[in-house]
Scaffold this motif. Structure first.
Motif, short mmCIF file in Angstrom:
data_model
loop_
_atom_site.label_atom_id
_atom_site.label_comp_id
_atom_site.label_asym_id
_atom_site.label_seq_id
_atom_site.Cartn_x
_atom_site.Cartn_y
_atom_site.Cartn_z
N GLY A 34 0.86 -1.18 0.00
CA GLY A 34 0.00 0.00 0.00
C GLY A 34 0.89 1.22 0.00
O GLY A 34 1.89 1.26 0.72
N MET A 35 0.57 2.20 -0.84
CA MET A 35 1.43 3.38 -0.92
C MET A 35 0.67 4.65 -0.58
O MET A 35 -0.45 4.85 -1.02
N VAL A 36 1.33 5.50 0.22
CA VAL A 36 0.77 6.80 0.60
C VAL A 36 1.80 7.85 0.20
O VAL A 36 2.98 7.72 0.52
N PHE A 37 1.33 8.89 -0.49
CA PHE A 37 2.24 9.89 -1.04
C PHE A 37 2.01 11.25 -0.38
O PHE A 37 0.96 11.50 0.22
N GLN A 38 2.96 12.14 -0.59
CA GLN A 38 2.83 13.49 -0.03
C GLN A 38 1.57 14.19 -0.54
O GLN A 38 0.85 14.82 0.22
N PHE A 39 1.33 14.06 -1.85
CA PHE A 39 0.20 14.79 -2.45
C PHE A 39 -0.99 13.86 -2.75
O PHE A 39 -1.71 14.06 -3.72
N PHE A 40 -1.16 12.83 -1.93
CA PHE A 40 -2.38 11.99 -1.87
C PHE A 40 -2.61 11.12 -3.11
O PHE A 40 -2.99 9.96 -2.97
N VAL A 42 -11.15 4.56 -2.58
CA VAL A 42 -10.67 3.53 -1.63
C VAL A 42 -10.95 2.14 -2.20
O VAL A 42 -10.14 1.22 -2.09
N ALA A 43 -12.11 1.98 -2.84
CA ALA A 43 -12.52 0.65 -3.34
C ALA A 43 -11.73 0.24 -4.58
O ALA A 43 -11.61 -0.96 -4.88
N LEU A 44 -11.17 1.22 -5.30
CA LEU A 44 -10.57 0.93 -6.61
C LEU A 44 -9.51 -0.19 -6.61
O LEU A 44 -9.60 -1.11 -7.43
N PRO A 45 -8.53 -0.16 -5.69
CA PRO A 45 -7.53 -1.24 -5.74
C PRO A 45 -8.15 -2.63 -5.52
O PRO A 45 -7.67 -3.62 -6.08
N ALA A 46 -9.22 -2.69 -4.72
CA ALA A 46 -9.88 -3.99 -4.50
C ALA A 46 -10.62 -4.42 -5.76
O ALA A 46 -10.59 -5.60 -6.15
N ARG A 47 -11.26 -3.45 -6.45
CA ARG A 47 -11.94 -3.77 -7.71
C ARG A 47 -10.91 -4.25 -8.73
O ARG A 47 -11.17 -5.21 -9.45
N ALA A 50 -6.55 8.45 1.45
CA ALA A 50 -5.43 7.80 0.76
C ALA A 50 -4.88 6.63 1.59
O ALA A 50 -4.50 5.60 1.03
N VAL A 51 -4.86 6.78 2.90
CA VAL A 51 -4.40 5.67 3.75
C VAL A 51 -5.40 4.51 3.66
O VAL A 51 -5.01 3.34 3.55
#
Ligand code: ADP
Length: 245
Positions: free
Chosen positions: A87-93, A105-110, A152-153
């Motif tokens: 899982g990746m979290v970036f400075q600019f979301f 949020v659901a997109l990676p699971a889809r 994003a988290v």
């Protein structure tokens, strides 16, 4: 000894014409650890993160994440691996502006093949546990920086990654929102999440990680431990002895 989630052995990476961005770096991160990668601008932190995520390949050395040699994966396999394991979290979301918080949020699971219903159920749970469920139907443009980072988290966690990589996650936030995200990361690690945090903010590293690795000019210059103590943390950092890396 717990299993390594990350194992870098003798990793080097250079770019045309310049000195090596990473020079013979070895690093092990075990399950449940929270490790901060520190260092000034240009010291190789992003290069290291990209190699761990399989977004780049080393010129020399091996990169193993959750038991998989990510430096040998092809592009499609690498993308699949990243989606399932990191899982990746970036400075600019990096949220998609035309999707609601819930759909972001659901997109990676889809993308990993989950049904819309199951993905939405888990996304809702995550938004609730991160305190932003009332924004589920909002588009990112309507949210504050702190709220965007919570979304994003949640997105980073939806596929239950073995590893959470955070790249300056508080860099674009005001003090209060930054502290909330810091506490969030600390809480996730306390609950068992393995975290690697890239930052140049020593205070952030002190408060939400258990170990620090300092890069200077692409080499590990110092390693230290942050020890929780009566509600605050202390940092002891020593130079890396030659030959012990
Ligand atoms: P940091 O994240 O610590 O600021 P980087 O990993 O971005 O450091 O950069 C390390 C070194 O590699 C720097 O000297 C930088 O200029 C160089 N570098 C990084 N990416 C590239 C690239 N794509 N092309 C050329 N040089 C690069």
């Amino acid at each position: 000894m717990t299993t390594p989630v990350i194992e870098l052995c003798g990793v080097s990476r250079g770019y045309d014409g310049g000195p090596p961005a990473l020079d013979d770096v070895s690093l092990t991160v075990r399950a449940g650890e929270a490790v901060a990668i520190l260092g000034p601008s240009g010291s190789g932190k992003s290069t290291l993160l990209n190699l761990i995520a399989g977004l780049d390949r080393p010129d020399a050395g091996t990169v193993t994440v959750a038991g998989v040699r990510v430096d040998t994966l092809g592009e499609a396999a690498s993308a699949r691996f990243r989606r399932a394991t990191i899982g990746m979290v970036f400075q600019f979301f990096n949220l998609l502006d035309d999707l609601t918080a819930l759909d972001n949020v659901a997109l990676p699971a889809r993308m990993a093949g989950e049904s819309r219903r199951a993905a939405h159920r888990r996304a809702t749970e995550l938004l609730r546990s991160l305190g932003v469920d009332r924004h589920a139907d909002a588009y990112p443009g309507r949210l504050s920086g702190g709220e965007r980072q919570r979304v994003a988290v949640a997105r980073a966690l939806i596929n239950r990654p073995a590893l959470l990589l955070a790249d300056e996650p508080t860099g674009a936030l005001d003090t209060a929102a930054g502290e909330a995200v810091r506490d969030l990361l600390t809480g996730l690690n306390t609950a068992g999440q393995t975290v690697v945090l890239v930052t140049h903010d020593l205070a952030l590293a002190r408060s939400c990680t258990t170990r620090t690795v300092r890069l200077v000019d692409g080499r590990v210059a110092a390693e230290g431990h942050t020890a929780p103590e009566a509600g605050h943390t202390a940092l002891a950092e020593g130079p890396v002895a030659e030959g012990t890396r």
